[in-house]
Every structure is written in structure tokens, then in C-alpha cells.
Write a protein that holds these residues in place. Sequence first.
Motif, mmCIF file in Angstrom:
data_model
loop_
_atom_site.group_PDB
_atom_site.id
_atom_site.type_symbol
_atom_site.label_atom_id
_atom_site.label_comp_id
_atom_site.label_asym_id
_atom_site.label_seq_id
_atom_site.Cartn_x
_atom_site.Cartn_y
_atom_site.Cartn_z
ATOM 1 N N ASN A 38 -1.508 -3.532 9.010
ATOM 2 C CA ASN A 38 -0.180 -3.503 8.419
ATOM 3 C C ASN A 38 -0.014 -2.142 7.757
ATOM 4 O OD1 ASN A 38 2.216 -3.799 7.052
ATOM 5 N ND2 ASN A 38 1.471 -5.386 5.640
ATOM 6 N N VAL A 39 0.704 -1.245 8.417
ATOM 7 C CA VAL A 39 0.788 0.129 7.931
ATOM 8 C C VAL A 39 1.667 0.254 6.694
ATOM 9 C CG1 VAL A 39 0.320 1.096 10.209
ATOM 10 C CG2 VAL A 39 2.683 0.676 9.507
ATOM 11 N N TYR A 40 2.290 -0.848 6.277
ATOM 12 C CA TYR A 40 3.078 -0.851 5.054
ATOM 13 C C TYR A 40 2.373 -1.577 3.908
ATOM 14 C CZ TYR A 40 6.623 0.781 8.255
ATOM 15 O OH TYR A 40 7.307 1.507 9.193
ATOM 16 N N ALA A 41 1.105 -1.922 4.114
ATOM 17 C CA ALA A 41 0.335 -2.575 3.053
ATOM 18 C C ALA A 41 0.088 -1.594 1.907
ATOM 19 C CB ALA A 41 -0.993 -3.083 3.604
ATOM 20 N N ASN A 42 -0.076 -2.125 0.705
ATOM 21 C CA ASN A 42 -0.216 -1.275 -0.478
ATOM 22 C C ASN A 42 -1.453 -0.390 -0.443
ATOM 23 O OD1 ASN A 42 2.131 -2.262 -1.605
ATOM 24 N ND2 ASN A 42 1.108 -3.874 -2.758
ATOM 25 N N ASP A 43 -2.495 -0.849 0.246
ATOM 26 C CA ASP A 43 -3.738 -0.076 0.260
ATOM 27 C C ASP A 43 -3.913 0.744 1.531
ATOM 28 O OD1 ASP A 43 -4.082 -2.178 1.985
ATOM 29 O OD2 ASP A 43 -6.084 -2.736 1.269
ATOM 30 N N TYR A 44 -2.855 0.864 2.339
ATOM 31 C CA TYR A 44 -2.967 1.617 3.592
ATOM 32 C C TYR A 44 -3.000 3.118 3.299
ATOM 33 C CZ TYR A 44 -2.073 3.141 8.373
ATOM 34 O OH TYR A 44 -2.167 3.739 9.612
ATOM 35 N N ALA A 45 -3.896 3.829 3.964
ATOM 36 C CA ALA A 45 -4.015 5.279 3.819
ATOM 37 C C ALA A 45 -4.092 5.904 5.204
ATOM 38 C CB ALA A 45 -5.252 5.635 3.000
ATOM 39 N N TRP A 46 -3.707 7.156 5.310
ATOM 40 C CA TRP A 46 -3.748 7.818 6.607
ATOM 41 C C TRP A 46 -3.812 9.327 6.433
ATOM 42 C CZ3 TRP A 46 0.656 6.025 4.348
ATOM 43 C CH2 TRP A 46 1.734 6.895 4.240
#
Length: 552
Positions: A116-124
Motif C-alpha cells: 500500500n504505497v499510501y500507508a503511513n510507514d511507506y518509504a521510497w
Amino acid sequence: MPPARYFIFCLCLFLTLAALVLTLAVSRHFVWPFLVLAGFSVVGIWDLCQKTHSVLRNYPVIGHFRYMFEAIRPEMRQYFFESNLDGAPFAREKRSLVYDRAKNIEGNKPFGTEYNVYANDYAWVNHSMAPKGGPGTPPTDPEGDPRLRVTIGGADCRQPYSASLFNISAMSFGSLSANAIEALNTGAKRGNFAHDTGEGSVSRYHKAGGGDLIWEIGSGYFGCRSDEGGFDPEKFAQQAADPQVKMIEIKLSQGAKPGHGGVLPGAKVTEEIAEARGIPVGKECISPSAHSAFSTPKELMEFIGELRRLSDGKPVGFKLCLGHRWEFMAIVKAMLETHIRPDFIVVDGAEGGTGAAPLEFTNRLGTPLRQGLAFVHNTLVGAGIRDDIRIGASGKLISAFDISEALCLGADWINSARGFMFALGCIQSQSCHTNRCPVGVATQDKRRQHALVVPDKATRVANFHANTVKALMHFAEASGLSSPKEFRPEHVFLREGHRAVLPASAGMEWLKDGQLLSDPDIPGFSTYWAMADAASFDPVKSVAEAREERRA
């Protein structure tokens, strides 16, 4: 009429009686059903009489299914119910990535990400419109390409070491099997990367592979231990002279159980373990929570200087999971006052793993890697000595993105423990502490570890390293960089809570060179700096007093 919960038990009694009648009146062939049913009936009677398990007293016979299902619950969850992203501590996707790279299988994935690329813990990491490399460019050499290596050794180091950006983290012989250690070290030799011994010291199986070693020294001083359990300079010098030992690492704490010592029962001190650790066979061995060779930050620096002298100038550093921030700052102040610098610092995140630790230590003690690494990096920058010291990072780092993020946040190189365990064939059964590892990695059972074939697994270890480093290089090139060493905070983007998306350079605090020495009001740093004292790990003032001084 008995309660319904006794139905199965009563049925066993009835069928036992029926089988007995049929055996006596019809045929002896009914004796086998009779014996089986009689066994169940005896179990039921025992369940009713025992006083330990309430479930069995209320549900005789059938209550045993509860314990059977509980025993196979991890396997059922892993193989039948978890998704590619559900498994913990490592999801199936991460484990499969290691397995494929270790077997030299193409790791491409169809149909897009499952995250889920909109999750709070997503990083890129953002890519570049002018990427480097690509098809037609010379292939990456994971063993010798200088873009994938870092030189460790400061001004006082006479034998600097050229390390890979990706190495094997600390795992002791005793925690891992002899075959696992030998396979890891043999793979490290083939791939020209380093193998951290763990605090169990250098065993014959570390030496068998011929790979580069980082000798970790814990509070038990294994490999350089006196008869009284303290540090022995002569034994240290003898061990450090081994050309296979490239660096010496003092273990202050580890992420999975910081501040926790240990006791090795005498029954587990085999001849081979005793030989590696320099302790008597069959005698209980204690690793204290704290070191006896030093008790203050200044004494730690002097100990580092002594180890560097005794090792004839090899790189010497320490590993820690960040705890009280003023304590690390006290160490940095000691560096400034004594003019003794460690050649490197390894920051271990609280997400790091171990064979066994108290649950509260594993879950709720110590600073996670992202925050710990950034703080250590910033403190060294703020003190004006970051260029003198290399920083390693460890804690659940497996993929090219994991490595890239750590490099962005201040690391110079990465260590991985469980990643290389997966390369050996670990299936995350989480039975490391039982001596019943199903694949022979974390066990001292000779029959179980015999299943781990050293030449085959050594090849997989080397493959995993080579393919991961290649992926790291391609990842950096896609970001427009010539080397992963060029990653900076502005390259990784973080979404923390419901804040706006920001690069780490804007979303986290980053100090300027020497800022701690000149600016008395840096949020998140100046208070702890004022509390730190090079002569003691204890704070010289409270948080409230330090803050009051800042306001004044």
C-alpha cells in the motif's frame, strides 16, 4: 446425563467396552480396536484426575487437540494463511527474494507492487530522468568494484580494511551450527566480503572458510578471556595477529536485547565451544551486562587505543544499539577530550534479531535503526569528527532498498544476519532457542546440522551477496548516481503519520559540521549534549536542568 464436553470421553468408554465384547464373543481381530480405544479411555481418565491443565479436566481426550493445533500453528500460518506481506519478522516476499538470489534465480515480479504505497510507514527512493548504467554498460563486479567498497581505518590505523558495502552481521558459533558458520565464511571468501564472528569469538569453523573476519569482543571477552573472566591482553594480541582477522569490534549492546547479559550453562559448553571461547569444558560461563575493562567513556576510548596497539594498528570500533542519548554523546565528548577515535561504529537497530531474548527486551527496549543511525551520524557531524569515523548499520536489512535507505540516513556500509541465514536455508521456524532447527542452521545437534551441506550453502551465500550488491548498484544508477555511496538524505522519501511527504533531508534533523560545538540551542541535541560527561555514563544534570540552561 454428563455435560456435552464429556461426550468424546464417554464415547471412547462405550466403544472400548463394545470392542472388548466383540473381541471375546466374535473375533480376536477386534483386539486392536480395543487396545486403541482403551488407550484413549485411559488418557481421558488421566485428564480428569490431573490438576495441571484446566482444559483437559473439562475436555478429557478432545482437549489434547488444542495443544496439537497450537504446536503446528506457525507452520499452518506460514504455509496456508499468510500473504506475501504478512509474515513476521520477515514477510514471505522478503524471504523469497533471498531464496531466489541465493539460487541465482531471476527475481522479477509481475503485475506490480503488493504494498500500500499510501500507508503511513511507506518509504521510497526517487528515480532520475538521467539514469546511469543500464544495458550495454560493463557488468558490475560485486567483489572488487571500488564503487561498492568502503575503506575503514582512521588516522591512527596502520592496517585499514577495504570492506564490501554488504557484509555478514554478528552471529556466534554456538548460536549457529558448525556447518552454518563454515558455509558463511566460505561464501564470504568467495565473494570478498566480511564475516562478523559474533561475541562467541573465532572458532575453527570461522578459520576453515578462509574469509575475512570482524572479531567481535563482548563483555565475556571470549577468545581473550583471563581465568577470572576479564580481558587478557596477551591472548588478545595472539588472536588479533591472525591475518584472517581484519577488524576488531567491541560489543556494547545489540538491538535484540540491549543491556542484557547471559549465562551459558555448563552442559552447552562443548569442547569446540570451549576451544573458541577460551573457557573450561562443561563449566557454566557468565557474560555480564556491562564490560569490566572500562566503566567510563574515557576508559572506553583508552581501551580502543590499547586494542589498536595490541593488534598492530588494525581497525578497532564498537557496536551499539542506541539507548540513552546522553551516553552516546558522552562517548563523543571522550573522543574529543582524549583525541582517540574509533575507526568505526556499528549501529544496531532494535529490530535486530537473536536466538533468544526476553520478550520485553525484543519488543520494547532500544532505539530502532532509522532513528538511532541518524542520531549517531548527526552527533558525529555536529562534533566535527564524522569524516574520521565510518558507520556501519544493521537491523533487518535485506533488499537493495533497505541498504539504500540506511546509506541515505548516514551509514557507510551494511551488515545483515538473518538475510544470510535465509541464504543458508533458514525457513523462519523461530525455533533457534530449542536446538531443533529444522534446517541445521541454529542448532548444535550433529544430526540436524548434517543436513546443511557446506559447499552448496557457501555457493548460495556468495550468490545472495553478489546478486544483492548488483541490485544495489542498479538501484543507485536508476536514481542517477554513479555509486550507492552517493546516496544522501534527500534521496529517500518518508511518510510518517499523516504529515506531508518529505525527503529525509527535510523530514529529519541534520546537523552541520561542528554545530554541536558552537550552537547551544539545537532541538533534539543540545539538551542531551549538555547532560553528557566524558568522565561518566551518568548524566551530569537532569533533562529539566539542561533545558533551563538552554532557555537562559
